[in-house]
Design a protein around this motif. Sequence first.
Motif, PDB file in Angstrom:
ATOM      1  N   SER A 220     -15.108  57.308  53.012  1.00 38.52           N
ATOM      2  CA  SER A 220     -14.362  56.120  53.436  1.00 38.52           C
ATOM      3  C   SER A 220     -13.635  56.365  54.753  1.00 38.52           C
ATOM      4  O   SER A 220     -13.546  55.475  55.602  1.00 38.52           O
ATOM      5  CB  SER A 220     -13.367  55.678  52.351  1.00 38.52           C
ATOM      6  OG  SER A 220     -12.378  56.645  52.123  1.00 38.52           O
TER       7      SER A 220
ATOM      8  N   THR B  77     -16.255  56.283  57.409  1.00 40.17           N
ATOM      9  CA  THR B  77     -16.654  54.887  57.604  1.00 40.17           C
ATOM     10  C   THR B  77     -15.607  54.152  58.426  1.00 40.17           C
ATOM     11  O   THR B  77     -15.934  53.386  59.335  1.00 40.17           O
ATOM     12  CB  THR B  77     -16.820  54.184  56.241  1.00 40.17           C
ATOM     13  OG1 THR B  77     -17.798  54.869  55.469  1.00 40.17           O
ATOM     14  CG2 THR B  77     -17.254  52.735  56.424  1.00 40.17           C
TER      15      THR B  77
ATOM     16  N   ALA C 252     -15.439  52.377  50.739  1.00 33.84           N
ATOM     17  CA  ALA C 252     -16.350  52.496  51.883  1.00 33.84           C
ATOM     18  C   ALA C 252     -17.376  51.353  51.872  1.00 33.84           C
ATOM     19  O   ALA C 252     -17.697  50.788  52.926  1.00 33.84           O
ATOM     20  CB  ALA C 252     -17.061  53.845  51.854  1.00 33.84           C
TER      21      ALA C 252
ATOM     22  N   MET D 258     -23.322  52.312  57.524  1.00 36.65           N
ATOM     23  CA  MET D 258     -22.228  52.719  56.643  1.00 36.65           C
ATOM     24  C   MET D 258     -22.494  52.318  55.198  1.00 36.65           C
ATOM     25  O   MET D 258     -22.209  53.069  54.260  1.00 36.65           O
ATOM     26  CB  MET D 258     -20.918  52.088  57.115  1.00 36.65           C
ATOM     27  CG  MET D 258     -20.454  52.539  58.479  1.00 36.65           C
ATOM     28  SD  MET D 258     -19.014  51.579  58.973  1.00 36.65           S
ATOM     29  CE  MET D 258     -19.068  51.812  60.749  1.00 36.65           C
TER      30      MET D 258
ATOM     31  N   SER E 138     -17.803  48.356  54.695  1.00 36.25           N
ATOM     32  CA  SER E 138     -19.115  48.136  55.309  1.00 36.25           C
ATOM     33  C   SER E 138     -19.527  46.671  55.229  1.00 36.25           C
ATOM     34  O   SER E 138     -20.034  46.100  56.201  1.00 36.25           O
ATOM     35  CB  SER E 138     -20.167  49.004  54.618  1.00 36.25           C
ATOM     36  OG  SER E 138     -19.830  50.365  54.682  1.00 36.25           O
TER      37      SER E 138
ATOM     38  N   HIS F 133     -24.825  54.728  53.454  1.00 37.19           N
ATOM     39  CA  HIS F 133     -24.170  55.963  53.016  1.00 37.19           C
ATOM     40  C   HIS F 133     -23.318  55.727  51.765  1.00 37.19           C
ATOM     41  O   HIS F 133     -23.290  56.565  50.863  1.00 37.19           O
ATOM     42  CB  HIS F 133     -23.295  56.524  54.139  1.00 37.19           C
ATOM     43  CG  HIS F 133     -24.071  57.169  55.240  1.00 37.19           C
ATOM     44  ND1 HIS F 133     -24.802  58.331  55.063  1.00 37.19           N
ATOM     45  CD2 HIS F 133     -24.255  56.818  56.536  1.00 37.19           C
ATOM     46  CE1 HIS F 133     -25.386  58.668  56.196  1.00 37.19           C
ATOM     47  NE2 HIS F 133     -25.072  57.763  57.110  1.00 37.19           N
TER      48      HIS F 133
ATOM     49  N   TRP G 137     -15.916  55.096  62.055  1.00 40.47           N
ATOM     50  CA  TRP G 137     -16.980  54.368  62.746  1.00 40.47           C
ATOM     51  C   TRP G 137     -16.584  52.918  62.988  1.00 40.47           C
ATOM     52  O   TRP G 137     -17.073  52.280  63.931  1.00 40.47           O
ATOM     53  CB  TRP G 137     -18.278  54.453  61.959  1.00 40.47           C
ATOM     54  CG  TRP G 137     -19.025  55.700  62.260  1.00 40.47           C
ATOM     55  CD1 TRP G 137     -19.167  56.809  61.476  1.00 40.47           C
ATOM     56  CD2 TRP G 137     -19.711  56.004  63.481  1.00 40.47           C
ATOM     57  NE1 TRP G 137     -19.888  57.776  62.127  1.00 40.47           N
ATOM     58  CE2 TRP G 137     -20.244  57.314  63.347  1.00 40.47           C
ATOM     59  CE3 TRP G 137     -19.926  55.312  64.669  1.00 40.47           C
ATOM     60  CZ2 TRP G 137     -20.971  57.920  64.372  1.00 40.47           C
ATOM     61  CZ3 TRP G 137     -20.652  55.917  65.682  1.00 40.47           C
ATOM     62  CH2 TRP G 137     -21.168  57.205  65.520  1.00 40.47           C
ATOM     63  N   HIS G 138     -15.705  52.393  62.140  1.00 44.41           N
ATOM     64  CA  HIS G 138     -15.182  51.049  62.365  1.00 44.41           C
ATOM     65  C   HIS G 138     -14.431  51.015  63.693  1.00 44.41           C
ATOM     66  O   HIS G 138     -14.554  50.079  64.487  1.00 44.41           O
ATOM     67  CB  HIS G 138     -14.246  50.669  61.212  1.00 44.41           C
ATOM     68  CG  HIS G 138     -14.222  49.206  60.929  1.00 44.41           C
ATOM     69  ND1 HIS G 138     -14.001  48.691  59.679  1.00 44.41           N
ATOM     70  CD2 HIS G 138     -14.396  48.128  61.727  1.00 44.41           C
ATOM     71  CE1 HIS G 138     -14.032  47.378  59.724  1.00 44.41           C
ATOM     72  NE2 HIS G 138     -14.265  47.011  60.959  1.00 44.41           N
TER      73      HIS G 138
END
Length: 308
Positions: free
Chosen positions: A159, A162, A97, A213, A101, A216, A165-166
């Motif tokens: 992950s 994340t 993750a 990200m 990021s 986190h 969100w990518h």
Amino acid sequence: MCYYIQVLKSVKKHKPQNRFDRGVSTVLVGLSSNVMLAAIKIVTGIIGNSYALLADGIESTLDIFSSVVVLGGIKISSLPADENHPYGHGKAESLAAMTVSLVLLMAGIGIAVKSILEIMQPHHTPAFFTLIILVGVIIVKEVLFRFLFSVGKSVDSLSLKTEAWHHRSDALTSAAAFIGISIAITGGKGYERADDWAALAASGIIIFNGINMLNHAVKEIMDYAPNPECEETIRSIAGRIKGVAAIEKCRVRKSGLNLFVDIHVEVNGAMQVHEAHAIAHEVKDALVTSSLGIVDVLVHIEPAQNPR
């Protein structure tokens, strides 16, 4: 598009043997999608004279790398504990993750720099067909975000969330590109740079999400405590075991998709050692067999102040 929706449905219907299998299946859907979308956006961006779409395609290419990293992180984190890793390999998921990021941050900065350079140079107005491509990309990426985030939330995978969100960042950059290209086309001469301003705005969204990200991921690597509801649930499960008078302390840390718990359980001080030992085992078994994803529990027995 229809074929893609069918793939998503088949993965949702599939019932994997464990949380790791489900995570791997989900990442593979995202990986195959990123390969297809990156190629479409880069080719369309070049042919259609759209730097915003080309930048979006480059970001999707990095998505392929991030999907591979997440896939590797989940697979490594699923390995059992060994002599050198007595607590397992769960931190690999957090490291994955963090890597994703950082890649997202670098992509955002790179697109921002290139956008500024493009703004300073005159170029052709983007082609109309680039808008059609962007509409399809936005829909696919938003579906991917919702799917991955849902699975990531259900298996408690940082992950995966994340990576989700990518995909949302990609949808936002595509939306920004759509707005910029629309302005450039409708505005005509003198508005060509709207496409580049859209890419610049999209880079800001990418950088913001990358920082969020990364925050986190760092928290998880530093054994940041899970949400209070998780600890309350653990205390409630342990407190229902017969013979448990109270829960003095409860510490929870996350490692990959799993949780490790240290708990201090109060019992009657006059109780025999073997009786207290049996209660400790019951507490551990109840927590490990719960739906919380707890893989190990260290139970410390304390004499109760007010035994029941």
